[in-house]
Design a protein around this motif. Structure first.
Motif, PDB file in Angstrom:
ATOM      1  N   ALA A   1       0.828  -1.209   0.000  1.00 47.74           N
ATOM      2  CA  ALA A   1       0.000   0.000   0.000  1.00 47.74           C
ATOM      3  C   ALA A   1       0.862   1.258   0.000  1.00 47.74           C
ATOM      4  N   ILE A   2       1.914   1.255   0.807  1.00 45.31           N
ATOM      5  CA  ILE A   2       2.799   2.424   0.880  1.00 45.31           C
ATOM      6  C   ILE A   2       3.541   2.625  -0.440  1.00 45.31           C
ATOM      7  N   ALA A   3       4.146   1.547  -0.931  1.00 41.78           N
ATOM      8  CA  ALA A   3       4.956   1.647  -2.150  1.00 41.78           C
ATOM      9  C   ALA A   3       4.114   2.023  -3.362  1.00 41.78           C
ATOM     10  N   PHE A   4       2.964   1.396  -3.505  1.00 46.60           N
ATOM     11  CA  PHE A   4       2.149   1.651  -4.686  1.00 46.60           C
ATOM     12  C   PHE A   4       1.492   3.024  -4.640  1.00 46.60           C
ATOM     13  N   THR A   5       1.215   3.518  -3.428  1.00 43.38           N
ATOM     14  CA  THR A   5       0.701   4.885  -3.301  1.00 43.38           C
ATOM     15  C   THR A   5       1.760   5.893  -3.737  1.00 43.38           C
ATOM     16  N   ILE A   6       2.999   5.641  -3.321  1.00 44.84           N
ATOM     17  CA  ILE A   6       4.102   6.517  -3.734  1.00 44.84           C
ATOM     18  C   ILE A   6       4.276   6.472  -5.246  1.00 44.84           C
ATOM     19  N   LEU A   7       4.144   5.280  -5.826  1.00 46.97           N
ATOM     20  CA  LEU A   7       4.265   5.140  -7.277  1.00 46.97           C
ATOM     21  C   LEU A   7       3.219   5.985  -8.005  1.00 46.97           C
ATOM     22  N   ILE A   8       2.000   5.965  -7.498  1.00 47.29           N
ATOM     23  CA  ILE A   8       0.924   6.717  -8.139  1.00 47.29           C
ATOM     24  C   ILE A   8       1.187   8.217  -8.053  1.00 47.29           C
ATOM     25  N   PHE A   9       1.515   8.700  -6.858  1.00 42.73           N
ATOM     26  CA  PHE A   9       1.760  10.133  -6.693  1.00 42.73           C
ATOM     27  C   PHE A   9       3.018  10.575  -7.438  1.00 42.73           C
ATOM     28  N   ASN A  10       4.029   9.710  -7.459  1.00 41.63           N
ATOM     29  CA  ASN A  10       5.247  10.024  -8.207  1.00 41.63           C
ATOM     30  C   ASN A  10       4.946  10.103  -9.704  1.00 41.63           C
TER      31      ASN A  10
END
Length: 212
Positions: free
Chosen positions: A129-138
Motif C-alpha cells: 500500500a505504501i509503495a504503490f501509493t508513492i508510485l501513483i503520486f510520483n
C-alpha cells in the motif's frame, strides 16, 4: 465457481497478455534495463491470471513447500517486489536497492517455516500500500503513466485478500490490469498526463518552421 467470474478472469488474462506485449515493445524501443526487469513482473502476472482462470474451471495449479510456501506465493512476491524495485529505481534511492531482496528472503523463510502466515500477509499489504501509493503520486508529479499504472496493480494483489468476495476480487483484478494497460500502452501519457510545457514548445517550433 460462478460462470461470470470465469469470464472476467478470461478478460483479465487477455489484458495481461496485452500488457506483456506493450512492455516488450517498450523495452525493445528503449533498451532500459528496468523495462527488461519488468518482464519478470509481466510473466508473474500471466502465471497468476492463467492460474486463476484454471481455478475457476476447477483445476488447481500450485505446489507447496514447507508450511505455507508455494509457487503461487513466490509469484505473489514477485508481483509485490518488482514494482517496489521499480519505485526505488525511479526515485534513484540506490542505497535501498537491496531492500526488496531482504524482504524476499524474510518472506520465503516465514512462509517455509512458520505455520501462521498472518505476519507475512499484513506486512505485504502494508508495504504494498505504501509503495504503490508513492508510485501513483510520483507518476502524477512526473507525468509518468507507467508509474501510475504499476501503482494500481496493488488492486490486483489485494484481490486475493480473504476479506473480498469472489466478485469484488475479480473486479479488483480487472481494474488493476486495465489501468496497467493504459500505462504500458502509452494512453495515459498521450491523452491524460499531457505536458503543457512540452506541448507549447512543440507548437512554437511548428509555428517557427511555418514562418520560415
Amino acid at each position: 465457481m460462478i460462470w461470470y467470474i470465469s469470464v472476467i478472469d478470461f478478460f483479465i488474462l487477455i489484458l495481461v497478455l496485452l500488457n506483456a506485449y506493450f512492455g516488450i515493445r517498450k523495452w525493445r524501443e528503449s533498451k532500459i534495463n528496468i523495462n527488461l526487469f519488468l518482464m519478470i513482473f509481466f510473466i508473474a502476472l500471466i502465471f497468476t491470471a492463467f492460474r486463476q482462470l484454471l481455478f475457476g474451471l476447477g483445476i488447481f495449479l500450485d505446489v507447496f513447500f514447507g508450511e505455507n510456501l508455494s509457487i503461487n506465493g513466490i509469484i505473489s512476491l514477485i508481483i509485490l517486489l518488482v514494482p517496489i524495485q521499480f519505485l526505488l529505481y525511479l526515485k534513484e534511492w540506490k542505497r535501498y536497492y537491496y531492500l526488496p531482496l531482504i524482504f524476499a528472503f524474510y518472506s520465503l523463510y516465514n512462509l517455509y517455516f512458520v505455520p501462521d502466515n498472518t505476519i507475512f500477509r499484513v506486512s505485504s499489504i502494508v508495504l504494498g500500500a505504501i509503495a504503490f501509493t508513492i508510485l501513483i503520486f510520483n507518476g502524477i508529479r512526473r507525468r509518468n503513466g507507467v508509474s501510475i499504472s504499476i501503482g494500481f496493480i496493488f488492486l490486483y494483489g489485494l484481490a486475493y485478500s480473504e476479506t473480498l468476495t469472489l466478485l469484488t476480487g475479480a473486479i479488483s483484478r480487472l481494474i488493476g490490469v486495465l489501468v496497467l494497460l493504459l500505462g504500458t500502452s502509452g494512453i495515459l501519457d498521450k491523452f491524460v498526463l499531457i505536458d503543457d510545457e512540452k506541448e507549447e514548445k512543440i507548437k512554437n517550433t511548428w509555428i517557427a518552421k511555418m514562418v520560415k
